[in-house]
Motif scaffolding. Structure first.
Motif, PDB file in Angstrom:
ATOM      1  N   LYS A  28       0.777  -1.364   0.145  1.00 37.45           N
ATOM      2  CA  LYS A  28       0.247   0.189   0.110  1.00 37.45           C
ATOM      3  C   LYS A  28       0.605   1.161  -0.205  1.00 37.45           C
ATOM      4  CE  LYS A  28      -4.655   0.508   0.076  1.00 37.45           C
ATOM      5  NZ  LYS A  28      -5.122  -0.566   0.144  1.00 37.45           N
ATOM      6  N   VAL A  87       0.794   4.002  -2.587  1.00 40.91           N
ATOM      7  CA  VAL A  87       0.388   5.885  -2.066  1.00 40.91           C
ATOM      8  C   VAL A  87       1.608   6.422  -2.613  1.00 40.91           C
ATOM      9  CG1 VAL A  87       0.705   6.616  -0.008  1.00 40.91           C
ATOM     10  CG2 VAL A  87      -0.353   5.685   0.533  1.00 40.91           C
ATOM     11  N   GLY A 100       1.267   9.204  -5.228  1.00 39.69           N
ATOM     12  CA  GLY A 100       1.849  11.434  -5.235  1.00 39.69           C
ATOM     13  C   GLY A 100       2.908  11.738  -6.379  1.00 39.69           C
ATOM     14  N   ASN A 130       5.931  10.328  -5.473  1.00 36.81           N
ATOM     15  CA  ASN A 130       7.045  10.809  -5.134  1.00 36.81           C
ATOM     16  C   ASN A 130       7.576   8.979  -5.803  1.00 36.81           C
ATOM     17  OD1 ASN A 130       7.047  12.481  -3.466  1.00 36.81           O
ATOM     18  ND2 ASN A 130       5.920  11.460  -2.586  1.00 36.81           N
ATOM     19  N   PRO A 142      -7.105  -1.737  -8.414  1.00 37.23           N
ATOM     20  CA  PRO A 142      -7.950  -1.112  -7.722  1.00 37.23           C
ATOM     21  C   PRO A 142      -7.387   0.772  -9.207  1.00 37.23           C
ATOM     22  CG  PRO A 142      -7.330  -1.555  -5.411  1.00 37.23           C
ATOM     23  CD  PRO A 142      -6.973  -2.505  -6.239  1.00 37.23           C
ATOM     24  N   TYR A 143      -5.851   0.883  -8.546  1.00 39.97           N
ATOM     25  CA  TYR A 143      -5.658   1.860  -9.444  1.00 39.97           C
ATOM     26  C   TYR A 143      -5.466   1.619 -11.128  1.00 39.97           C
ATOM     27  CZ  TYR A 143      -5.498   2.670  -4.568  1.00 39.97           C
ATOM     28  OH  TYR A 143      -5.805   2.968  -3.030  1.00 39.97           O
ATOM     29  N   SER A 190      -8.683   2.622 -12.161  1.00 41.44           N
ATOM     30  CA  SER A 190      -9.173   3.814 -11.976  1.00 41.44           C
ATOM     31  C   SER A 190      -8.098   5.151 -13.294  1.00 41.44           C
ATOM     32  CB  SER A 190      -9.011   3.952 -10.932  1.00 41.44           C
ATOM     33  OG  SER A 190      -7.736   5.065 -10.350  1.00 41.44           O
ATOM     34  N   GLN A 201     -10.127 -11.731  -5.393  1.00 45.03           N
ATOM     35  CA  GLN A 201      -9.196 -10.608  -5.015  1.00 45.03           C
ATOM     36  C   GLN A 201      -8.242 -10.665  -5.936  1.00 45.03           C
ATOM     37  OE1 GLN A 201     -10.141  -8.863  -2.410  1.00 45.03           O
ATOM     38  NE2 GLN A 201     -12.437  -8.983  -2.050  1.00 45.03           N
ATOM     39  N   ARG A 244      -7.340  13.576  -2.895  1.00 40.88           N
ATOM     40  CA  ARG A 244      -6.462  13.809  -3.356  1.00 40.88           C
ATOM     41  C   ARG A 244      -4.767  14.274  -3.491  1.00 40.88           C
ATOM     42  NH1 ARG A 244      -5.296  10.154  -8.056  1.00 40.88           N
ATOM     43  NH2 ARG A 244      -7.438   9.546  -7.909  1.00 40.88           N
ATOM     44  N   LEU A 267      -2.718  12.989  -1.056  1.00 42.36           N
ATOM     45  CA  LEU A 267      -1.117  12.168  -1.175  1.00 42.36           C
ATOM     46  C   LEU A 267      -0.182  12.776  -1.254  1.00 42.36           C
ATOM     47  CD1 LEU A 267      -3.647  10.160  -4.354  1.00 42.36           C
ATOM     48  CD2 LEU A 267      -2.626   9.107  -2.329  1.00 42.36           C
ATOM     49  N   ARG A 268      -0.065  13.878  -2.114  1.00 46.43           N
ATOM     50  CA  ARG A 268       0.862  14.915  -2.314  1.00 46.43           C
ATOM     51  C   ARG A 268       1.950  15.152  -1.101  1.00 46.43           C
ATOM     52  NH1 ARG A 268       0.332  19.172  -4.625  1.00 46.43           N
ATOM     53  NH2 ARG A 268      -0.855  20.027  -5.924  1.00 46.43           N
ATOM     54  N   PHE A 269       1.374  14.328   0.433  1.00 46.46           N
ATOM     55  CA  PHE A 269       1.922  14.639   1.607  1.00 46.46           C
ATOM     56  C   PHE A 269       3.386  13.373   0.883  1.00 46.46           C
ATOM     57  CE2 PHE A 269       1.138  16.682   5.009  1.00 46.46           C
ATOM     58  CZ  PHE A 269       0.899  17.553   4.471  1.00 46.46           C
ATOM     59  N   GLY A 270       4.723  13.864   0.774  1.00 45.29           N
ATOM     60  CA  GLY A 270       5.524  13.276   0.375  1.00 45.29           C
ATOM     61  C   GLY A 270       5.794  12.829   1.843  1.00 45.29           C
ATOM     62  N   PRO A 271       7.435  12.189   2.176  1.00 47.47           N
ATOM     63  CA  PRO A 271       8.408  11.490   2.936  1.00 47.47           C
ATOM     64  C   PRO A 271       8.862  13.112   3.396  1.00 47.47           C
ATOM     65  CG  PRO A 271       9.545  10.512   1.263  1.00 47.47           C
ATOM     66  CD  PRO A 271       8.065  11.627   0.723  1.00 47.47           C
ATOM     67  N   LEU A 311      -9.681   6.412  -2.058  1.00 48.70           N
ATOM     68  CA  LEU A 311      -9.410   6.132  -2.851  1.00 48.70           C
ATOM     69  C   LEU A 311      -8.411   4.877  -2.099  1.00 48.70           C
ATOM     70  CD1 LEU A 311      -6.473   9.776  -2.377  1.00 48.70           C
ATOM     71  CD2 LEU A 311      -7.486   8.377  -4.274  1.00 48.70           C
ATOM     72  N   GLY A 312      -9.034   3.905  -1.472  1.00 50.92           N
ATOM     73  CA  GLY A 312      -8.852   2.874  -0.946  1.00 50.92           C
ATOM     74  C   GLY A 312      -7.696   3.174   0.231  1.00 50.92           C
ATOM     75  N   ILE A 313      -6.741   4.143   0.366  1.00 48.14           N
ATOM     76  CA  ILE A 313      -5.977   4.427   1.418  1.00 48.14           C
ATOM     77  C   ILE A 313      -6.175   4.794   3.001  1.00 48.14           C
ATOM     78  CG2 ILE A 313      -3.772   5.670   2.410  1.00 48.14           C
ATOM     79  CD1 ILE A 313      -3.665   6.507  -1.297  1.00 48.14           C
ATOM     80  N   GLN A 343     -12.996  -4.257  -3.539  1.00 48.30           N
ATOM     81  CA  GLN A 343     -12.071  -3.327  -3.798  1.00 48.30           C
ATOM     82  C   GLN A 343     -12.215  -1.747  -3.554  1.00 48.30           C
ATOM     83  OE1 GLN A 343      -9.335  -4.438  -3.794  1.00 48.30           O
ATOM     84  NE2 GLN A 343      -8.278  -5.849  -5.479  1.00 48.30           N
ATOM     85  N   PRO A 344     -11.563  -1.484  -2.476  1.00 45.57           N
ATOM     86  CA  PRO A 344     -11.954  -0.305  -1.866  1.00 45.57           C
ATOM     87  C   PRO A 344      -9.930   0.369  -3.118  1.00 45.57           C
ATOM     88  CG  PRO A 344     -10.535  -1.362   0.081  1.00 45.57           C
ATOM     89  CD  PRO A 344     -10.791  -2.535  -1.512  1.00 45.57           C
ATOM     90  N   GLY A 345     -10.614   1.491  -3.300  1.00 50.95           N
ATOM     91  CA  GLY A 345      -9.850   2.209  -4.145  1.00 50.95           C
ATOM     92  C   GLY A 345     -10.712   3.595  -5.039  1.00 50.95           C
ATOM     93  N   PRO A 346     -10.034   3.894  -5.715  1.00 45.87           N
ATOM     94  CA  PRO A 346     -10.586   5.377  -6.024  1.00 45.87           C
ATOM     95  C   PRO A 346     -11.788   5.077  -7.275  1.00 45.87           C
ATOM     96  CG  PRO A 346      -8.480   4.709  -7.643  1.00 45.87           C
ATOM     97  CD  PRO A 346      -8.690   3.876  -6.347  1.00 45.87           C
ATOM     98  N   LEU A 347     -12.107   3.955  -7.071  1.00 42.21           N
ATOM     99  CA  LEU A 347     -13.793   3.490  -8.072  1.00 42.21           C
ATOM    100  C   LEU A 347     -14.186   3.295  -7.017  1.00 42.21           C
ATOM    101  CD1 LEU A 347     -12.421   2.081 -11.064  1.00 42.21           C
ATOM    102  CD2 LEU A 347     -13.015   4.433 -10.885  1.00 42.21           C
ATOM    103  N   ARG A 369      10.465  22.202  -2.000  1.00 39.16           N
ATOM    104  CA  ARG A 369       8.648  21.385  -0.824  1.00 39.16           C
ATOM    105  C   ARG A 369       8.105  22.252   0.115  1.00 39.16           C
ATOM    106  NH1 ARG A 369       7.893  16.596  -3.298  1.00 39.16           N
ATOM    107  NH2 ARG A 369       6.522  16.099  -1.756  1.00 39.16           N
TER     108      ARG A 369
END
Lengths: 316, 152, 497
Positions: free
Chosen positions: A183, A187, A191, A193, A206-207, A210, A282, C134, C137-141, C321-323, C342-346, C467
């Motif tokens: 995951k 992600v 993002g 990255n 899923p991605y 989409s 799945q 969305r 998601l832009r949050f990176g390390p 986003l399933g996240i 399936q959790p996700g954008p859809l 950043r």
């Protein structure tokens, strides 16, 4: 004299009844990862459908920690009566004990059978210029040290990367971005990255659907039934495969009869159309392999990983 | 030279020793892959920070004049005794759980600790006994049957 | 956002409503028991939902989640032991209020704040969801590391005691998080060749050990005089008065909710963090910050609003986003997958009824939570009239069992015990406990994000220059430390003649 005969008879009766009656109580299946992960899901589906084939239920327990070794240890030290099972795959269990310098290895556990296969896919973001695996490697060769490849150190994704470098005979210089967990890697890609990574197909699906992510290659030995138009790495000329095969282990010393009963039950449940349907929903493929094949697969995998570890100096 | 705050001073020394020892043991971490600073970077930096903080504490508390002594708390012997007993009981409880199993250990723990802390009248004792039993088995039910968790 | 009628009607069905009521109630109890967290509760229930209809299972999980987060308030107020990490900051002001005999009032503030936070989270969920998801998601390390640093400075500056001690405490906590197998390298650190430290220090045993044990040992002082811990009565009228008083703290509430939602949305962080950040910001913004920690209701409002809002926040990336937004929603993903979804954008597109179920059950659970807690405040106060002699041993047993249940491992219990003693000594020598706990919680993230950002920057810190968000957080962190140092200096100047 009579006493001895009676005692012997009683013992025989008890012994045989112990085996004949297996399982007499619920069987604990230890999943060394958190609930909701891919090992967990496949195990739960199988355990649920198993109710038809075994008189006692399989109870799932999640025992996380220590790169999956907490769970492994639990099964390692359990009583060899077949009531404690471990659900693991070679990318992890063959490697982790070596890397953590543990006092046991995967073959200190007793393999029962292989059960489920999931696919591993190499992905890139949707607006990436790479159209196939070749593009990725070209770009890396052309501009070493700029492409960002996300891996989990000492994990399957890392070894996949190393294996690719091995087979291409090239030192793939990339920026290795550490990201533990499928995951997390997805992600990180979403993002912006990282540029390329390998994850299990189930995590990426899923991605991909989409449109946020594109698969460039399958890291399996054959094309996945879920993504029939994605070529494998072998087809693209890179001799690397990783087959994500989940196997069932139990404690060493478990009687053969018990093991046979379990293996038989698993074989039956993997043929069950309901199980197949649930697993495929799945992105898992039922793939039963008996003990010998399992041992062979694991030994090969372990040898490969050990050689990679030595060559790349992953541990001192 | 006087130590202004004894507790702080000794805490500082303890921390300094601790960070030193830990730093030493960080050398046994195998860093085959010195990836992104390696596994020893982070812990070592932290230990250095702790050591710096500890040194600060020590230095701040070494003065050359007698500063006003903070009022020493009267160490109530009775409180100390109770605390010690409770800690000891808990320790014994934890050690005994794997040996005797949850139910027995819990019962053995609850009764004495309640007696220790409360008034020892007959009415209370029976109350304690009933509660101890009720809690032990009640929790057992909740944890192992309702929640399906394993108890030792 | 169009709410699917199917899903909405399903939630309003009597059976679902009943199950959700049980869920909220159960969640409240679990949240109140120190040692059991919302993530644990949901994790335990996920297999139970396997046999249920997916919608019913989801509704149940949402209600338990919300209940558990809110339940932490109870033990935080009445025992000074946070029932879940999301109620840590609540203890700062709720317990002193309770000691003054205002337990009912404190609980009322907490309940109402939880309610408001939930409602605001709800609005975020239905309106901002996709866009925010969305963006998160832009949050990176870089950003994550900066956020961690910021949170740590928050906690150091609000912790009691000298700043140096807070700093040391935080560093110790961060160090403790490195014990065990490194998540980035997979190599064992500081395990001294044994197995039992290989998974490192789990947060809950440390948290409970430090807070509960030190609290109990502390309270033993007043033992021989049988003092009822708390007195005070509580009426509905008082509750309404508290609710009306809220208008004075409107800004605090909104700000805390925003913090809660924001942190909830970020994958990997949730109510455990937001309550602390919200509290520190409330203290910062307050006209009399010294009163925080002595029983200022605004502290309770900040903490409880934030942690409930985080529930809504964490649900956003999950659904869009399933996240998972935090540990509990991570467990909920398992529930989806068990039902073949399936959790996700859809997810919203393919299963609009599920989104409706989540949203509506969230709202209904909020109402339930309000009603149940309102009804039970009086009962709870009476319950705490139980003499200490009985209460404390029972609490110890609960904690011990809770810690064991985490991983079916006695090691956690020993950690609980050890940390308890350590916590006591720390309190005795004036070292604040909270930075250590927070350091432990955040250490893993701090290290992996820092090293990740380092690697991304081509083995240097140059990446940070690009950043802005990360830089802003870091700048604010430095500023808050500087201000804290400055005000500490000022305070000293006042006391020294």
């Amino acid at each position: 004299m009579r006493k001895i005969i009676v005692a012997a008879l009683a013992f025989l009766v008890m012994a045989s009844s112990a085996f004949a009656a297996y399982p007499e109580k619920s069987i604990q299946v230890v999943i060394p990862w958190g609930p909701g992960g891919s090992s967990d899901i496949s195990a739960r589906i199988v355990a649920d459908k198993m109710k038809k084939y075994l008189p006692q239920p399989l109870v799932i327990t999640n025992l996380t920690g220590a790169l999956g070794l907490n769970g492994a240890r639990q099964v390692l030290n359990a009583r060899p009566d077949g009531y404690t099972l471990l659900w693991e795959h070679p990318g992890n269990l063959a490697v982790a004990p070596i890397v953590t310098k543990s006092d046991f290895r995967w073959n200190d556990l007793e393999p029962v059978c292989t059960v489920v296969r999931s696919d591993m896919v190499m992905i890139v973001p949707k607006d990436s210029p790479f159209k196939n695996a070749g593009d990725v490697f070209e770009a890396i060769k052309k501009a070493p040290g700029t492409v960002r490849w996300s891996i989990a150190l000492n994990g399957v994704s890392h070894f996949a990367y190393l294996a690719m470098a091995e087979s291409l005979g090239v030192d793939l210089k990339v920026i290795l971005v550490p990201s533990p967990g499928d995951k997390a890697r997805v992600v990180s890609m979403l993002g912006g990255n990282c540029d390329v990574t390998c994850v299990s197909y189930a995590a990426a699906e899923p991605y991909i659907k989409s449109g946020d992510i594109r698969p460039v290659a399958m890291v399996n030995s054959q094309r996945s039934q879920f993504a029939k138009d994605v070529p494998t790495l072998i087809e693209q000329g890179v001799n690397v495969t990783y087959d994500y095969l989940c196997a069932v282990f139990t404690t060493k010393g478990t009687p053969d009869e018990v093991r046979e009963i379990l293996a038989e039950a698993f074989q039956k449940v993997m043929k069950d159309p309901e199980t197949i349907k649930a697993l495929e929903a799945q992105s898992f493929t039922p793939d039963f392999k008996d003990r010998e094949s399992t041992v062979k697969i694991w030994t090969e995998a372990a040898t490969l990983y050990e050689s990679l570890i030595k060559k790349y100096n992953l541990i001192k | 030279m006087a130590i202004r705050n004894k507790k702080d001073f000794f805490a500082g020394i303890l921390l300094l020793v601790f960070s030193g020892v830990m730093y030493r043991s960080s050398y046994s971490i195998s860093s085959g892959l010195d990836f992104a600073l390696g596994p020893t970077f982070f812990p070592r930096i932290l230990l250095i920070c702790v050591a710096l903080g500890a040194m600060f504490l020590i230095l701040v508390n070494i003065g050359f004049q007698q500063a006003a002594r903070p009022a020493a708390e009267p160490l109530d012997k009775k409180t100390f005794f109770y605390r010690f007993c409770l800690v000891a009981l808990t320790l014994a409880y934890i050690m005994v759980i794997p040996v005797l199993g949850y139910a027995t250990a819990t019962l053995l723990f609850l009764m004495p600790s309640m007696l220790l802390m409360g008034e020892r009248t007959l009415k209370n004792c029976t109350q304690y006994a009933i509660i101890a039993v009720a809690i032990t088995f009640g929790l057992q039910y909740i944890f192992s049957d309702l929640l399906n968790l394993f108890l030792p | 956002m169009f709410l699917d009628l199917d899903g909405t009607l399903f939630v309003l069905h009597p059976l679902t409503m009943l199950i959700m009521l049980a869920g909220v109630f159960g969640g409240l109890i679990i949240g109140a028991i120190p040692g059991l967290t919302s993530a644990m509760a949901v994790a335990l229930l996920v297999p139970v939902t396997y046999g249920m209809d997916a919608k019913l299972g989801l509704a149940l999980l949402v209600s338990v989640y919300l209940g558990a987060i809110s339940g932490g308030l109870v033990s935080a107020t009445l025992l000074n032991i946070p029932g879940t990490p999301s109620a840590v900051a609540t203890t700062f002001d709720a317990y002193p209020m309770a000691k003054r005999g205002e337990a009912g009032k404190a609980l009322a503030y907490g309940v109402f704040a939880s309610f408001c936070g939930s409602i605001l989270g709800f609005f975020a969920l239905i309106s901002l969801a996709p866009a925010l998801g969305r963006f998160a998601l832009r949050f990176g390390p870089y950003e994550y590391f900066a956020l961690v640093v910021f949170t740590l400075t928050c906690i150091i500056s609000i912790a009691r005691g000298a700043l140096v001690k807070g700093f040391i405490s935080a560093c110790l906590g961060l160090f403790l998080s490195t014990v065990g197998l490194s998540s980035t390298d997979g190599l064992p650190r500081f395990t001294f060749g044994t197995n039992w430290l290989q998974s490192g220090f789990s947060v809950m045993p440390v948290l409970i050990g430090m807070f509960a044990v030190s609290q109990i040992l502390d309270d033993l002082q007043s033992l021989k005089k049988p003092v009822k811990i708390l007195s005070g009565t509580f009426t509905l009228g008082e509750f309404l008065r508290v609710a009306i008083n809220f208008k004075n703290s409107l800004w605090n509430m909104v700000r805390s909710a925003l913090i809660g939602i924001g942190i909830g949305i970020l994958p990997g962080t949730g109510s455990g963090l937001s309550n602390i950040v919200a509290y520190s910001q409330a203290k910062y913004a307050s006209k009399n910050p010294e009163s925080f920690g002595t029983g200022n209701p605004n502290g309770i409002i900040a903490s409880e609003t934030a942690n409930n809002a985080s529930v809504g926040g964490a649900l956003i990336p999950l659904m869009t986003l399933g996240i998972p937004g935090d540990a509990t929603t991570m467990m909920m993903i398992g529930a989806f997958m068990i039902h073949g979804i399936q959790p996700g954008p859809l997810l919203i597109r393919d299963h609009p009824d599920l989104m409706a179920v989540v949203v509506v059950s969230y709202l209904v659970s909020t109402m339930y939570m309000l009603l149940i807690q309102m009804g039970f405040i009086r009962v709870l106060i009476k319950a705490l009239a139980v003499p200490q002699a009985i209460l404390y041993p029972v609490i110890i047993v609960l904690c011990v069992m809770g810690c064991y249940a985490l991983n079916s491992n006695m090691v956690d219990v020993w950690v609980f015990f050890g940390m308890g003693l350590l916590g006591f000594f720390m309190k005795w020598t004036g070292f604040p406990l909270l930075p250590l706990v927070l350091g432990l919680i955040l250490g893993g993230m701090a290290e992996s994000e820092f090293r990740g950002s380092y690697a991304l920057g081509g083995d240097s810190l140059a990446g940070y220059l690009d950043r802005p968000i990360a830089l802003i957080f870091l700048a604010v962190a430095v500023l808050s430390v500087a201000t804290a140092l400055y005000s500490a200096r000022q305070a000293k100047k006042k006391t020294v003649p």
